[in-house]
Design a protein around this motif. Structure first.
Motif, PDB file in Angstrom:
ATOM      1  N   GLU A  78       0.827  -1.202   0.000  1.00  0.00           N
ATOM      2  CA  GLU A  78       0.000   0.000   0.000  1.00  0.00           C
ATOM      3  C   GLU A  78       0.869   1.264   0.000  1.00  0.00           C
ATOM      4  OE1 GLU A  78      -3.717   1.921   2.513  1.00  0.00           O
ATOM      5  OE2 GLU A  78      -2.883  -0.001   3.123  1.00  0.00           O
ATOM      6  N   ILE A  79       1.929   1.233   0.773  1.00  0.00           N
ATOM      7  CA  ILE A  79       2.843   2.379   0.822  1.00  0.00           C
ATOM      8  C   ILE A  79       3.602   2.492  -0.497  1.00  0.00           C
ATOM      9  CG2 ILE A  79       4.882   3.321   1.991  1.00  0.00           C
ATOM     10  CD1 ILE A  79       3.830   1.891   4.541  1.00  0.00           C
ATOM     11  N   ALA A  80       4.041   1.365  -1.032  1.00  0.00           N
ATOM     12  CA  ALA A  80       4.792   1.377  -2.297  1.00  0.00           C
ATOM     13  C   ALA A  80       3.931   1.883  -3.441  1.00  0.00           C
ATOM     14  CB  ALA A  80       5.324  -0.017  -2.605  1.00  0.00           C
ATOM     15  N   LYS A  81       2.642   1.527  -3.441  1.00  0.00           N
ATOM     16  CA  LYS A  81       1.736   1.975  -4.493  1.00  0.00           C
ATOM     17  C   LYS A  81       1.670   3.498  -4.527  1.00  0.00           C
ATOM     18  CE  LYS A  81      -2.665   1.653  -3.883  1.00  0.00           C
ATOM     19  NZ  LYS A  81      -4.032   1.187  -3.684  1.00  0.00           N
ATOM     20  N   ARG A  82       1.634   4.108  -3.373  1.00  0.00           N
ATOM     21  CA  ARG A  82       1.585   5.570  -3.299  1.00  0.00           C
ATOM     22  C   ARG A  82       2.960   6.188  -3.535  1.00  0.00           C
ATOM     23  NH1 ARG A  82      -3.173   7.450  -0.537  1.00  0.00           N
ATOM     24  NH2 ARG A  82      -4.371   5.701   0.245  1.00  0.00           N
ATOM     25  N   GLY A  83       3.987   5.577  -2.974  1.00  0.00           N
ATOM     26  CA  GLY A  83       5.328   6.154  -3.028  1.00  0.00           C
ATOM     27  C   GLY A  83       6.043   5.996  -4.351  1.00  0.00           C
ATOM     28  N   LEU A  84       5.651   5.018  -5.135  1.00  0.00           N
ATOM     29  CA  LEU A  84       6.327   4.783  -6.408  1.00  0.00           C
ATOM     30  C   LEU A  84       5.597   5.392  -7.601  1.00  0.00           C
ATOM     31  CD1 LEU A  84       7.547   1.113  -5.852  1.00  0.00           C
ATOM     32  CD2 LEU A  84       8.910   3.201  -5.814  1.00  0.00           C
ATOM     33  N   PHE A  85       4.498   6.089  -7.342  1.00  0.00           N
ATOM     34  CA  PHE A  85       3.740   6.708  -8.437  1.00  0.00           C
ATOM     35  C   PHE A  85       4.586   7.742  -9.180  1.00  0.00           C
ATOM     36  CE2 PHE A  85       1.075  10.272  -9.863  1.00  0.00           C
ATOM     37  CZ  PHE A  85       0.360   9.625 -10.856  1.00  0.00           C
ATOM     38  N   VAL A  86       5.145   8.689  -8.460  1.00  0.00           N
ATOM     39  CA  VAL A  86       5.941   9.750  -9.098  1.00  0.00           C
ATOM     40  C   VAL A  86       7.199   9.178  -9.762  1.00  0.00           C
ATOM     41  CG1 VAL A  86       7.293  11.845  -8.650  1.00  0.00           C
ATOM     42  CG2 VAL A  86       5.019  11.593  -7.663  1.00  0.00           C
ATOM     43  N   PRO A  87       7.970   8.298  -9.099  1.00  0.00           N
ATOM     44  CA  PRO A  87       9.116   7.715  -9.799  1.00  0.00           C
ATOM     45  C   PRO A  87       8.730   6.933 -11.053  1.00  0.00           C
ATOM     46  CG  PRO A  87       9.384   7.406  -7.455  1.00  0.00           C
ATOM     47  CD  PRO A  87       7.998   7.946  -7.663  1.00  0.00           C
ATOM     48  N   PHE A  88       7.613   6.221 -11.018  1.00  0.00           N
ATOM     49  CA  PHE A  88       7.163   5.473 -12.188  1.00  0.00           C
ATOM     50  C   PHE A  88       6.871   6.414 -13.352  1.00  0.00           C
ATOM     51  CE2 PHE A  88       3.679   3.745 -14.782  1.00  0.00           C
ATOM     52  CZ  PHE A  88       4.310   2.610 -15.275  1.00  0.00           C
ATOM     53  N   ILE A  89       6.125   7.483 -13.092  1.00  0.00           N
ATOM     54  CA  ILE A  89       5.824   8.476 -14.136  1.00  0.00           C
ATOM     55  C   ILE A  89       7.124   9.064 -14.680  1.00  0.00           C
ATOM     56  CG2 ILE A  89       4.760  10.740 -14.564  1.00  0.00           C
ATOM     57  CD1 ILE A  89       2.707   8.531 -14.298  1.00  0.00           C
ATOM     58  N   SER A  90       8.065   9.341 -13.796  1.00  0.00           N
ATOM     59  CA  SER A  90       9.349   9.917 -14.221  1.00  0.00           C
ATOM     60  C   SER A  90      10.137   8.968 -15.113  1.00  0.00           C
ATOM     61  CB  SER A  90      10.204  10.282 -13.003  1.00  0.00           C
ATOM     62  OG  SER A  90       9.555  11.242 -12.221  1.00  0.00           O
ATOM     63  N   VAL A  91      10.148   7.687 -14.768  1.00  0.00           N
ATOM     64  CA  VAL A  91      10.872   6.702 -15.572  1.00  0.00           C
ATOM     65  C   VAL A  91      10.211   6.553 -16.948  1.00  0.00           C
ATOM     66  CG1 VAL A  91      11.481   4.251 -15.762  1.00  0.00           C
ATOM     67  CG2 VAL A  91      11.893   5.473 -13.635  1.00  0.00           C
ATOM     68  N   VAL A  92       8.879   6.518 -16.988  1.00  0.00           N
ATOM     69  CA  VAL A  92       8.175   6.415 -18.268  1.00  0.00           C
ATOM     70  C   VAL A  92       8.498   7.627 -19.146  1.00  0.00           C
ATOM     71  CG1 VAL A  92       5.883   6.457 -19.346  1.00  0.00           C
ATOM     72  CG2 VAL A  92       6.337   4.912 -17.441  1.00  0.00           C
ATOM     73  N   LEU A  93       8.437   8.816 -18.557  1.00  0.00           N
ATOM     74  CA  LEU A  93       8.745  10.024 -19.330  1.00  0.00           C
ATOM     75  C   LEU A  93      10.223  10.078 -19.717  1.00  0.00           C
ATOM     76  CD1 LEU A  93       6.454  12.564 -17.491  1.00  0.00           C
ATOM     77  CD2 LEU A  93       6.213  11.731 -19.829  1.00  0.00           C
ATOM     78  N   SER A  94      11.082   9.526 -18.876  1.00  0.00           N
ATOM     79  CA  SER A  94      12.501   9.453 -19.225  1.00  0.00           C
ATOM     80  C   SER A  94      12.715   8.517 -20.413  1.00  0.00           C
ATOM     81  CB  SER A  94      13.302   8.984 -18.010  1.00  0.00           C
ATOM     82  OG  SER A  94      14.674   9.086 -18.239  1.00  0.00           O
ATOM     83  N   LEU A  95      11.990   7.417 -20.433  1.00  0.00           N
ATOM     84  CA  LEU A  95      12.070   6.494 -21.575  1.00  0.00           C
ATOM     85  C   LEU A  95      11.573   7.173 -22.846  1.00  0.00           C
ATOM     86  CD1 LEU A  95      12.705   3.665 -22.623  1.00  0.00           C
ATOM     87  CD2 LEU A  95      10.396   2.999 -21.984  1.00  0.00           C
ATOM     88  N   ILE A  96      10.480   7.929 -22.724  1.00  0.00           N
ATOM     89  CA  ILE A  96       9.973   8.677 -23.884  1.00  0.00           C
ATOM     90  C   ILE A  96      11.023   9.671 -24.365  1.00  0.00           C
ATOM     91  CG2 ILE A  96       8.272  10.424 -24.593  1.00  0.00           C
ATOM     92  CD1 ILE A  96       6.244   8.912 -22.799  1.00  0.00           C
ATOM     93  N   SER A  97      11.694  10.336 -23.431  1.00  0.00           N
ATOM     94  CA  SER A  97      12.712  11.310 -23.834  1.00  0.00           C
ATOM     95  C   SER A  97      13.889  10.627 -24.516  1.00  0.00           C
ATOM     96  CB  SER A  97      13.189  12.133 -22.629  1.00  0.00           C
ATOM     97  OG  SER A  97      14.008  11.381 -21.780  1.00  0.00           O
ATOM     98  N   VAL A  98      14.246   9.408 -24.090  1.00  0.00           N
ATOM     99  CA  VAL A  98      15.339   8.682 -24.746  1.00  0.00           C
ATOM    100  C   VAL A  98      14.932   8.282 -26.165  1.00  0.00           C
ATOM    101  CG1 VAL A  98      16.667   6.522 -24.684  1.00  0.00           C
ATOM    102  CG2 VAL A  98      16.447   7.909 -22.623  1.00  0.00           C
ATOM    103  N   VAL A  99      13.681   7.866 -26.339  1.00  0.00           N
ATOM    104  CA  VAL A  99      13.195   7.531 -27.683  1.00  0.00           C
ATOM    105  C   VAL A  99      13.235   8.772 -28.573  1.00  0.00           C
ATOM    106  CG1 VAL A  99      11.151   6.824 -28.998  1.00  0.00           C
ATOM    107  CG2 VAL A  99      11.804   5.571 -26.931  1.00  0.00           C
ATOM    108  N   LEU A 100      12.778   9.910 -28.039  1.00  0.00           N
ATOM    109  CA  LEU A 100      12.822  11.153 -28.813  1.00  0.00           C
ATOM    110  C   LEU A 100      14.265  11.578 -29.095  1.00  0.00           C
ATOM    111  CD1 LEU A 100       9.947  13.154 -27.113  1.00  0.00           C
ATOM    112  CD2 LEU A 100       9.941  12.129 -29.386  1.00  0.00           C
ATOM    113  N   PHE A 101      15.142  11.341 -28.141  1.00  0.00           N
ATOM    114  CA  PHE A 101      16.567  11.623 -28.312  1.00  0.00           C
ATOM    115  C   PHE A 101      17.108  10.799 -29.482  1.00  0.00           C
ATOM    116  CE2 PHE A 101      20.893  11.376 -25.870  1.00  0.00           C
ATOM    117  CZ  PHE A 101      21.504  12.134 -26.843  1.00  0.00           C
ATOM    118  N   TYR A 102      16.736   9.521 -29.537  1.00  0.00           N
ATOM    119  CA  TYR A 102      17.179   8.646 -30.624  1.00  0.00           C
ATOM    120  C   TYR A 102      16.659   9.142 -31.969  1.00  0.00           C
ATOM    121  CZ  TYR A 102      17.596   4.555 -33.632  1.00  0.00           C
ATOM    122  OH  TYR A 102      17.878   3.713 -34.677  1.00  0.00           O
TER     123      TYR A 102
END
Length: 190
Positions: A32-56
């Motif tokens: 329950e704590i991880a579900k709340r605490g990992l929301f922002v890092p998860f969004i950041s990693v997804v957007l970071s992956l998108i930025s790497v694809v755009l970088f490529y």
């Protein structure tokens, strides 16, 4: 938030402490704590992956774009921003774990009734929304300037401190620092 008096905050605090101590509450689970605490890092990693694809795509604008080419790019240098985002996301989760445990440990009905908790929740939502907008903007600006792929881990690193500063300042402004510390000590005993 409307103007509050010290009397209102003390009454709200009494409600929280009484509900926390006297209720048949469940001890928060890690999931329950991880579900709340990992929301922002998860969004950041997804957007970071998108930025790497755009970088490529930006890097290969005049060459042939292919899946094997992206894999090679990712293995050579594309993983840096994602690894940095994962690391700062993990740091964010570790640093916010105690606060999230405290929040989840307060019974749900007390959270909904508490003026102060609702106010803090609103402030956190606004701060997180602002962060997500900045990270999204950075991810999509990578299409024009590849250096923005490395801005996301920096924003995540700043967010770790900004969220703690904002919440701490608001708690101190409301004069609740002592009560939050007291509830935190009770949780550590459990």
């Amino acid at each position: 938030m409307s103007e509050l008096s010290v009397k209102d905050v003390n009454a709200d605090l009494s409600l929280l402490v009484d509900r926390f101590i006297n209720s048949d509450r469940m001890i928060p689970s890690f999931s329950e704590i991880a579900k709340r605490g990992l929301f922002v890092p998860f969004i950041s990693v997804v957007l970071s992956l998108i930025s790497v694809v755009l970088f490529y795509f930006t890097l290969m604008a005049e060459r042939t774009i292919s899946l094997p080419g992206f894999r090679d790019f990712f293995m050579e240098e594309g993983w840096y921003p994602i690894a940095a985002t994962l690391f700062t996301g993990f740091c964010f989760f570790v640093m916010s774990y105690t606060n999230l445990m405290l929040y989840v440990a307060i019974p749900n009905d007390a959270r909904n009734k508490s003026i102060v908790i609702r106010h803090l929740k609103g402030i956190i939502k606004k701060t997180v929304s602002c962060f997500i907008v900045l990270v999204s903007l950075s991810a999509f600006l990578t299409a024009f300037e590849p250096v923005f792929a490395f801005v996301i881990p920096g924003l995540m690193f700043m967010f770790v401190f900004v969220i703690n500063i904002v919440v701490s300042a608001e708690i101190n402004r409301l004069g609740m620092g002592f009560a939050i510390e007291k509830i935190g000590k009770l949780i550590k005993k459990i």
